[in-house]
Enzyme design. Structure first.
Site, PDB file in Angstrom:
ATOM      1  N   TYR A  19     -18.437   7.739  84.086  1.00 15.29           N
ATOM      2  CA  TYR A  19     -18.355   9.171  84.389  1.00 15.29           C
ATOM      3  C   TYR A  19     -17.127   9.358  85.276  1.00 15.29           C
ATOM      4  CZ  TYR A  19     -20.184  13.776  85.886  1.00 15.29           C
ATOM      5  OH  TYR A  19     -20.376  15.105  86.137  1.00 15.29           O
TER       6      TYR A  19
ATOM      7  N   LYS B 131     -17.013   9.552  79.873  1.00 13.72           N
ATOM      8  CA  LYS B 131     -17.407  10.939  80.097  1.00 13.72           C
ATOM      9  C   LYS B 131     -16.352  11.532  81.034  1.00 13.72           C
ATOM     10  CE  LYS B 131     -20.984  13.742  82.324  1.00 13.72           C
ATOM     11  NZ  LYS B 131     -22.282  13.739  83.033  1.00 13.72           N
TER      12      LYS B 131
END
Length: 312
Positions: A141, A165
């Site tokens: 992330y 992500k």
């Protein structure tokens, strides 16, 4: 494991599941959690992410986070991929990751560390150490704009890194890193980490999937957008984008402080069980609550519940 194949399975919506808390005690409502996960599966969500930011990961204790992943895996029972959010110190993230692996999670999503002092080299070592310590695949992330994309470049060749992500809304920057780290030469799927509002822009720059909190409430709309993006139906893409934009703008208020509580409020009003938020997220004010009601009515929802969140 065929990491390349697993990566391709991320070319969809990553549904960030909510953590319902009971009014008053703020304990996790496990029955409501089960209902919500069943709702996601029934509506076609193939990648479910417990312990994401929209799950209020940082409001959970370590033991609660482990228990949530365990229960989600049990509820899903192979009907979707479960990608468990992990984070905090590297040692704690590895502990969470190993526990997720043991209970049957398919992969982990490593949160960007919440730390006042981060260097590119240190973050690279952080991600690498976690990825290499686990047997299941990892996603990163990536959301701190002050961190260089060289971190991704240095990690991209790791077999067990299957997705990024990307949650920095800088499209030229994103397009550049996608070009410099070709997915076909690595086991990577690029995922828009800032949901439906930004998905069309990220797809044009190389993303193949997007994260969603809206999917907990209105999965039909999220999947309509995904299909239009995959088919290159630009007229439909921008029609749908205009429909969801007010909801996503409301979530983005107060430096994204509304991110979770808007979804929970909307779910409660629509008759779904979302519960309250935990501190440091408070209830919606009257203006924002009315905006949520107006949006739901515009979308054709029948308001079925007096919300509980605004009662504090």
């Amino acid at each position: 494991m065929d990491y390349k194949r697993f990566s391709k399975e991320l070319e969809t919506i990553s549904g960030i599941s909510l953590t319902p808390f009971k009014e008053g005690t703020k304990e996790i409502d496990w029955d409501a959690l089960k209902e919500n996960i069943e709702f996601l599966i029934a509506n076609g969500v193939e990648v479910i992410v417990p312990c994401g930011n929209t799950s209020e990961f940082y409001a959970l204790t370590i033991e609660e986070a482990k228990e949530e992943v365990k229960r989600v895996v049990e509820i899903v029972n192979g009907r979707a991929k479960v990608v468990a959010g992990i984070g905090y110190s590297m040692k704690t993230a590895i502990e969470l990751g190993k526990d997720a692996e043991q209970v049957g999670a398919d992969a982990v999503m490593i949160h960007m560390p919440v730390h006042p002092y981060i260097t590119n080299e240190g973050l690279t070592d952080y991600f690498r150490g976690i990825i290499e310590a686990l047997n299941i695949p990892s996603l990163i992330y990536f959301k701190d704009s002050s961190i260089s994309d060289t971190v991704i470049k240095q990690l991209a060749s790791l077999d067990k890194l299957v997705g990024i992500k990307y949650a920095i809304n800088d499209l030229p920057r994103f397009a550049k890193i996608v070009a410099e780290v070709p997915a076909e030469e690595n086991n990577l799927t690029w995922i828009c980490g800032t949901a439906e509002k930004w998905a069309p822009f990220f797809f044009n720059a190389g993303a193949k999937g997007f994260t969603s909190g809206l999917v907990n409430l209105y999965p039909q709309k999220s999947f309509e957008l995904l299909t239009a993006l995959q088919e290159g139906d630009q007229e439909t893409v921008w029609k749908l984008w205009r429909e969801v934009l007010p909801f996503e703008d409301l979530r983005a208020k107060y430096n994204n402080g509304n991110n979770v509580v808007v979804i929970k409020e909307a779910m409660e009003l629509a008759g779904l069980r979302a519960g309250v938020t935990r501190e440091p997220v408070g209830p919606l004010d009257a203006t924002d609550r009315q905006a949520v009601m107006d949006l739901l009515e515009a979308w054709g929802f029948e308001l079925k519940s007096e919300n509980m969140i605004s009662k504090g």
